[in-house]
Design an enzyme around this catalytic site. Sequence first.
Site, PDB file in Angstrom:
ATOM      1  N   TYR A  83       0.838  -1.194   0.000  1.00  0.00           N
ATOM      2  CA  TYR A  83       0.000   0.000   0.000  1.00  0.00           C
ATOM      3  C   TYR A  83       0.877   1.250   0.000  1.00  0.00           C
ATOM      4  CZ  TYR A  83      -3.579  -3.329   1.619  1.00  0.00           C
ATOM      5  OH  TYR A  83      -4.432  -4.404   1.769  1.00  0.00           O
ATOM      6  N   GLY A 103     -17.148   0.129  -1.442  1.00  0.00           N
ATOM      7  CA  GLY A 103     -17.989   1.314  -1.364  1.00  0.00           C
ATOM      8  C   GLY A 103     -19.254   1.238  -2.192  1.00  0.00           C
TER       9      GLY A 103
END
Length: 340
Positions: A63, A215
């Site tokens: 990440y 999401g």
Amino acid sequence: MTQSTTRIKQVELGKGGPLVGVQGLGCMGMSEFYGDTDETAARQTLDAALAAGVTLFDTADVYGRGANEEFLAPFVAAHRDEITLATKFAIERSDDPQYRGIRNDRAYIRQAVEDSLRRLGTDVIDLYYMHRRDPAVPFAESVGAMAELVREGKVRHLGLSEVTGAELREAHAVHPIAALQSEWSLFSRDVERSAVGAAAELGVAFVPYSPLGRGFLTGAFADASVELSEGDFRKFQPRFTGDNAKANAALLAPVREIAAAHGATAAQIALAWVQQRAQVHGLTVVPIPGTRKPGRLAENAAATRITLTEAELAQLEPIATQVSGDRYPDMSSTSAAREA
């Protein structure tokens, strides 16, 4: 649903594993992948999570190419004894932004853990995951190398990500696995083919990532290709764009209906569904929804106090079979690609 300051309950993360809040926090989006970030809000979210009883904080060396681990370091230093720190190795990046390699060899693992310990500013990682599996490397080598890290005190517990049930059993025979992390949501249920059953049998906790369908299950967007920023990787995920997105958006109707009945949000119903997989399948389930906003954190944590009825669960049951599009443009590194 009225938000509450009540702390979420704790569960054991795998047989003999640490006690953690029944919901964790995925930290990936605080550094990369979901467009521009607000560091101040992200740090406030970390504090809000701990205040709510969220104690499992999840990152990975990939990440931001280490930036997310470095971002977490001050928080880790301030709260080391209060949190369970999870990070991952195995996905290799280079200066080519499109390159993703998978490394499970012993030498790579030993270098990766040293790099993660340095970036996180700690001398031990509570839960160390193999992020993706390279089938060409036997578990005797890769999990064996991870087991050495446990014996050396650099790692406390081991985890795997995106492995099949058979692979989980094989790895567990080399060294006990505390947690399996894979995508699991109303939109993604391929793990139920074999991985969930194996985890329940072995006493391995399940840590669903993307429990909100990145999401999409919140209703925050209906077509990533036109609604999200250029820096958002969801613009390239098949199920969030074009005709797939249009078809999938229509699947949210029952989620919204049930949310209205509970005075909750669609996100909370999606999370409650994931949390209740624990009772359905007889294993510990600790989802790690990601957010960069304290308000969303509170909303997510409150979902742990919602119980869906049998009728509501039945209403949600068909959704996954109707989803259009794959989770990734290239599914080759997922457990679904290796299922018999």
